[in-house]
Motif scaffolding. Structure first.
Motif, PDB file in Angstrom:
ATOM      1  N   PRO A  16       0.813  -1.227   0.000  1.00 22.58           N
ATOM      2  CA  PRO A  16       0.000   0.000   0.000  1.00 22.58           C
ATOM      3  C   PRO A  16       0.844   1.273   0.000  1.00 22.58           C
ATOM      4  O   PRO A  16       0.466   2.269  -0.628  1.00 22.58           O
ATOM      5  N   LEU A  17       1.979   1.248   0.678  1.00 24.28           N
ATOM      6  CA  LEU A  17       2.849   2.421   0.703  1.00 24.28           C
ATOM      7  C   LEU A  17       3.461   2.675  -0.664  1.00 24.28           C
ATOM      8  O   LEU A  17       3.486   3.810  -1.155  1.00 24.28           O
ATOM      9  N   GLY A  18       3.952   1.606  -1.298  1.00 26.02           N
ATOM     10  CA  GLY A  18       4.571   1.763  -2.601  1.00 26.02           C
ATOM     11  C   GLY A  18       3.571   2.091  -3.692  1.00 26.02           C
ATOM     12  O   GLY A  18       3.852   2.908  -4.587  1.00 26.02           O
ATOM     13  N   LEU A  19       2.387   1.482  -3.618  1.00 28.33           N
ATOM     14  CA  LEU A  19       1.365   1.738  -4.645  1.00 28.33           C
ATOM     15  C   LEU A  19       0.839   3.168  -4.583  1.00 28.33           C
ATOM     16  O   LEU A  19       0.319   3.680  -5.573  1.00 28.33           O
ATOM     17  N   ALA A  20       0.962   3.817  -3.437  1.00 29.50           N
ATOM     18  CA  ALA A  20       0.547   5.214  -3.334  1.00 29.50           C
ATOM     19  C   ALA A  20       1.374   6.117  -4.244  1.00 29.50           C
ATOM     20  O   ALA A  20       0.970   7.239  -4.551  1.00 29.50           O
ATOM     21  N   LEU A  21       2.538   5.623  -4.694  1.00 31.71           N
ATOM     22  CA  LEU A  21       3.418   6.408  -5.572  1.00 31.71           C
ATOM     23  C   LEU A  21       3.366   5.921  -7.017  1.00 31.71           C
ATOM     24  O   LEU A  21       4.221   6.295  -7.822  1.00 31.71           O
ATOM     25  N   GLU A  22       2.379   5.105  -7.371  1.00 26.75           N
ATOM     26  CA  GLU A  22       2.332   4.497  -8.703  1.00 26.75           C
ATOM     27  C   GLU A  22       2.127   5.504  -9.834  1.00 26.75           C
ATOM     28  O   GLU A  22       2.424   5.210 -10.983  1.00 26.75           O
TER      29      GLU A  22
END
Length: 600
Positions: free
Chosen positions: A568-574
């Protein structure tokens, strides 16, 4: 039975009555306070026979500091208990936290434990800067020395800065090369350089020459060793210089040069040795002496040796009382740019952006809808290339030209991005300048994560799609109100170094945030992890988005335990691609960045 109670019952017959009663009372108090909290919120998974993750808290010893430190971190970060379980209230959390600090770790705020001190070797940057300030010689350690080992991303951690036989040989060679450049052995060749090392004429009398050598070598060794040098060491250096001086064809200058080489090859120069403050006695945590403190300050702010002001205050035993003023002075000095470059470059991995492997064409291709015509043309082109041109029929030759035209038309319509050295250097500068600005201007640390400004030049502004910035000079730029940027997580450095060569990596970005920002790194991945693309199968490997691949990857319970924290943290920067550019689609599908943290 709880370990604490069991230990109490077992130990009572083995102790004297007074000791047993005292320990029983202490441990009963611990059990009475903490046991109900653990039983209500933890033992379902980590007690009463359950050992999820290999952790059984009801059998854990208070001496198992590693386990209780992990418990403290997991509970304070909200990772435990899991979000779908009953959650302890603030008083219960405070009780558990205070017990771990006070009873497990015996933390005493009035006398905190500073930890152990490991003798610290100069790393390549520190060695180069120290030689520069000591002898005014710019020695290229980057090409002459092997790369320093690093731990937790930093190359100045004492425990990993070992000395290999190869590095020791390099130190000997470096000492010889540096002294040959710094110490002239002929006063007629370069009088100015000679006078810098030998400010007074060399006496003719042997005893006077020896005394002059003692003065020179005492001053040099004191600065090189960063503390007063022992008399026995000085005598050995003087004896070496005098022996060389007496040899046929040698000179006073040659002897001094040889002794100075010995100083540069000494562990006292290569390592930052620390001593205890005189008169500190055998206290639990004695203070380091002021010369050690001077080195701690200078190598933290400047990555180099102390200057004359620090040496003078340490000699006068007034450094601690002037500590605040010295910190302000060291930070204001231009040499403190080393702190900005080295700390930001390693903590935020900004220095890695200049070498990270990114295929700009493949990155941009992911933003396009899969081109079936192009895929067919590529496959047909491969088939026809298996034949020599003379073997092709006229129809096949025409077909090959048609295929080339498909390629040409496709490439003409595609965006091209020069993700080259100039743009990468600008990205690194952006990160370093933001960090430096916040430190020097004493601004809120929150601006590291959320700011309405950044540092750009024309190339980087164009890359980010920010208008109105011209010229190659990096400068502070106010961001448009609608800009998604601001803070280190939206900078090209962070976004590129946490990506794969051909696509984003929410996993790497999530790990970066957990480790470098939140201080709660996930466990290392298990061995033999298959590629992410395998999660969607061969049929969709070419057109599945990263989000879809990760969703299928998390379907495995083994994978979900870690990925629920990272993804979820990484996907927030997709919305930021692997080059840090904004995008709205991947594989012609809209990117969504909403998600649910593992804490709920």
């Amino acid at each position: 039975m709880n370990f604490l109670i069991r230990r109490l019952l077992i130990s009572m017959p083995c102790l004297g009555l007074a000791v047993a009663e005292s320990e029983a009372e202490e441990e009963r108090g611990i059990a009475d306070r903490v046991e109900p909290v653990l039983a209500e919120y933890c033992y379902d998974c980590h007690g009463d026979g359950a050992e999820k993750g290999g952790v059984a808290l009801d059998a854990a010893s208070p001496e198992d500091h590693e386990l209780w430190w992990k418990v403290l971190k997991m509970t304070r970060s909200g990772l435990m208990p899991p979000s779908d379980k009953a959650q302890p209230g603030a008083p219960e959390m405070a009780l558990l936290e205070s017990w771990i600090k006070d009873d497990v770790f015996k933390f005493d705020p009035s006398n905190p434990d500073p930890g152990t001190v490991t003798v610290r070797r100069l790393n390549r940057i520190e060695y180069r800067n120290t030689i520069r300030d000591l002898l005014d010689v710019d020695f290229d350690t980057g090409s002459e020395f092997p790369a320093d080992d690093s731990g937790h991303g930093f190359d100045n951690i004492a425990d990993v800065l070992t000395v290999s036989p190869l590095l020791m040989e390099k130190y000997f060679d470096a000492a010889k090369s540096i002294i040959a450049e710094a110490v002239p052995t002929d006063s007629r060749a370069d009088p100015r350089r000679h006078a810098r090392i030998f400010p007074d004429p060399v006496p003719e009398d042997p005893s006077a020459r020896e005394e002059y050598a003692r003065v020179l070598l005492t001053a040099f060794a004191t600065r090189a060793y960063r503390r007063p040098v022992a008399e026995r060491t000085v005598e050995r250096l003087v004896a070496l210089a005098s022996e060389i001086d007496r040899q046929p064809g040698k000179s006073f200058e040659t002897g001094i040069a040889q002794a100075m080489m010995a100083v540069l090859a000494s562990p006292q120069f290569l390592f930052r040795e620390e001593a205890v403050e005189p008169g500190a006695g055998d206290g639990l945590h004695p203070l380091v002496d002021e010369y050690s403190l001077a080195s701690r300050l200078s190598y933290f702010f400047w990555s180099s040796m102390p200057d004359e002001a620090l040496f003078r205050l340490a000699a006068e035993h007034r450094l601690r009382e002037n500590l605040d003023a010295e910190i302000t002075r060291l930070l204001a000095d231009s040499r403190s740019s080393a702190l900005m470059r080295n700390f930001a470059g390693q903590w935020l991995q900004a220095r890695d952006v200049e070498g990270v492997n990114i295929d700009s064409r493949e990155v941009l291709n992911r933003e396009l809808k899969r081109d079936a015509e192009l895929e067919r043309a590529r496959e047909r082109f491969r088939e026809l290339r298996r034949f020599d041109r003379d073997e092709l029929t006229e129809a096949q030759k025409r077909e090959m030209e048609e295929v080339r035209e498909v390629f040409s038309r496709t490439f003409r319509n595609r965006r091209e991005v020069d993700f080259g050295p100039r743009l990468r250097r600008a990205m690194r500068a952006e990160t370093e300048m933001l960090f430096e600005f916040i430190v020097r201007e004493d601004r809120s640390i929150v601006e590291l994560l959320e700011s309405d400004y950044t540092f750009l030049n024309q190339d980087l502004a164009r890359h980010y799609g920010i208008p109105g910035v011209e010229g190659s000079e990096m400068r502070r730029v106010s961001l448009p109100v609608e800009s998604p940027r601001g803070g280190i997580l939206t900078q090209g450095t962070t976004l590129a170094v946490t990506s794969n060569p051909d696509r984003t990596s929410p996993v790497k970005r999530g790990v970066f945030i957990l480790d470098n920002i939140l201080g709660t790194p996930p466990a290392p991945p298990p061995p033999d992890i298959p590629p992410l693309e395998d999660a969607v199968g061969e049929a969709r490997a070419g057109d599945a988005t990263v989000q879809e691949s990760l969703a299928l990857h998390r379907a495995s319970p083994l994978c979900a335990s870690c990925h629920d924290r990272m993804d979820p943290l990484g996907l927030a920067l997709e919305n930021f691609n692997a080059m840090g550019m904004w995008r709205d689609k991947e594989r012609d599908q809209a990117i969504t960045v909403d998600g649910r943290l593992v804490t709920g």
